[in-house]
Design an enzyme around this catalytic site. Structure first.
Site, PDB file in Angstrom:
ATOM      1  N   ASP A   1       0.830  -1.203   0.000  1.00 34.75           N
ATOM      2  CA  ASP A   1       0.000   0.000   0.000  1.00 34.75           C
ATOM      3  C   ASP A   1       0.865   1.253   0.000  1.00 34.75           C
ATOM      4  O   ASP A   1       2.038   1.232   0.396  1.00 34.75           O
ATOM      5  CB  ASP A   1      -0.971   0.012   1.186  1.00 34.75           C
ATOM      6  CG  ASP A   1      -0.273  -0.055   2.544  1.00 34.75           C
ATOM      7  OD1 ASP A   1       0.783  -0.713   2.635  1.00 34.75           O
ATOM      8  OD2 ASP A   1      -0.772   0.546   3.504  1.00 34.75           O
TER       9      ASP A   1
ATOM     10  N   GLU B   1       0.155  -1.432   5.650  1.00 38.16           N
ATOM     11  CA  GLU B   1       1.229  -0.905   6.505  1.00 38.16           C
ATOM     12  C   GLU B   1       1.041   0.570   6.813  1.00 38.16           C
ATOM     13  O   GLU B   1       1.387   1.040   7.899  1.00 38.16           O
ATOM     14  CB  GLU B   1       2.584  -1.138   5.823  1.00 38.16           C
ATOM     15  CG  GLU B   1       3.792  -0.882   6.704  1.00 38.16           C
ATOM     16  CD  GLU B   1       4.260   0.567   6.710  1.00 38.16           C
ATOM     17  OE1 GLU B   1       5.065   0.933   7.589  1.00 38.16           O
ATOM     18  OE2 GLU B   1       3.815   1.338   5.833  1.00 38.16           O
TER      19      GLU B   1
END
Length: 409
Positions: free
Chosen positions: A94, A159
């Site tokens: 991400d 994350e």
């Protein structure tokens, strides 16, 4: 065999650019950041890994009904070596939002190259580490190399917004993935020189403050209670936290706890209304020696004082609350191997440090699995015109290769 792999990595520039071009074009924003998650990017990465005959992949799906597909995927890639003991590289798929597009010199989701530098959202955070590991995988397969350790690559979701649907989900629901004697390297922190091995992180506390006043017409401000004034007073008052929690630890840079006001949510849509509610956020990076309960207690005292002075009501709640995990021993095997590889490949004397940013290392450390963070980065993550070095990415992949072999090139 190591020398063959290193030569292949040195000549991987075009493959690097192809991977970065494709990855940048798949934004992978989580739902907290108004995106649909990592599905498209992980599917691309799974297809890429499946091209290599000696590789096994597994997709782990964390349920999340906030995205259309209903899950947040993390991808495990494994390549067996002589020993089942695995050297893991952990990266995340991400990215963060672009921010103000006017500050970008080009489309954030179209790779731009200028000499050694490539530009785009995610090229450094965390594509650089991801690509270094994938280039190593490709070189090993091309050379049909038998490594001393097995290779594992985990590409985790979520994350950037707390890890609940990424590494925490994987380790809670699939604890068998990692063995106690595995080596964990996380290429999600680094210095431009490449001489720092991160072994400790500060506690992370993100707080959302709601300041409640009374809305009224701006022409009669005394008829209401201006929540923006109250919020402004509170933001200034919270700077006192730096005075209260003032311990310095030279392992970290910066060496003290930090308390930074960040996101401000919209209040009233028009100019001629006194706002009755304001919401803002505080990003706290706290030295491990301080329990987060102490931080929250002091913040409550500050809020009480502002309430009394400004006539507002103040509430706050955590968005992310992560007490620092125990530090990784600086002499663990992963750190020793990295230190030796950096000395051999770059003539560097590595140093152990702590950081204020959070990485997935915390998930391993709190489970007593030593994890180190290392790569060669320019610190442009989360910025407009985020960029990364092609040379550094290739050089990092060569350092990674040394970690897999007992032999010396």
């Amino acid at each position: 065999m190591l020398s063959t792999v290193l030569e292949l990595l040195k000549n991987s520039r075009e493959e690097l650019l192809r991977l970065q071009t494709d990855l940048v074009a798949i934004p992978a924003l989580g739902p907290t950041n108004a995106g649909q998650g990592e599905k498209a990017k992980v599917e691309y990465l799974a297809e890429y890994a499946s091209r290599f005959a000696g590789v096994r992949t597994e997709m782990i799906k964390a349920p999340d009904d906030r995205v259309e597909c209903g899950y947040r995927p993390s991808l495990i890639i494994r390549r067996p070596g002589k020993s089942p003991r695995t050297l893991w590289f952990i990266a995340h798929t991400d990215v963060v939002p672009t921010g103000d597009l006017a500050l970008w010199e080009s489309d954030p989701f179209v790779l731009r190259q200028e000499g050694d530098l490539i530009y785009g959202r995610g090229v450094e955070d965390n594509h650089q580490g991801m690509v270094s590991a994938l280039l190593l995988l490709r070189a090993l397969e091309t050379a049909a190399a038998q490594t001393d350790l097995s290779l594992g690559i985990l590409l985790a979701a979520d994350e950037e917004t707390g890890n609940t649907y990424g590494i925490e989900y994987v380790m809670t629901n699939h604890p068998q993935v990692f063995a106690p004697d595995d080596l964990i390297v996380i290429p999600d922190f680094g210095t431009p020189e490449g001489d720092a091995i991160e072994v400790a992180e500060k506690s992370v506390l993100w707080l959302r403050f709601t300041v409640q006043g009374k809305q009224c017409h701006a022409s009669t401000p005394k008829a209401g209670v201006n929540s923006l004034v109250g919020a402004s007073a509170l933001i200034l008052a919270l700077d006192h936290l730096h005075t209260v929690f003032n311990v310095h630890d030279p392992l970290f840079d910066p060496p003290m706890s930090t308390f930074a006001p960040t996101k401000m949510e919209a209040n009233v849509p028009n100019v001629n209304t006194i706002p009755g509610q304001d919401v803002f956020h505080l990003d706290c990076r706290v030295l491990p020696s301080y329990p987060l309960e102490e931080i929250e207690q002091e913040i409550r005292l500050i809020c009480d004082k502002v309430e009394a002075e400004r006539g507002v009501r103040i509430a706050f709640a955590p968005v992310v609350r992560e007490q620092a995990a125990p530090a990784t021993p600086a002499d663990c095997e992963a750190a020793k191997r990295l230190t030796a590889a950096l000395e051999k490949t770059r003539g560097l004397e590595a140093r152990a440090i702590g950081i204020g940013g959070g990485t997935v290392a915390a998930a391993f450390r709190k489970r007593s699995l030593p994890a180190v963070c290392w790569s060669t980065l320019m610190h442009t993550a989360h910025q407009p015109n985020e960029h990364a070095s092609v040379k550094a990415t290739l050089a990092d992949s060569q350092v990674f290769a040394h970690l897999l072999f007992e032999e010396q090139a």
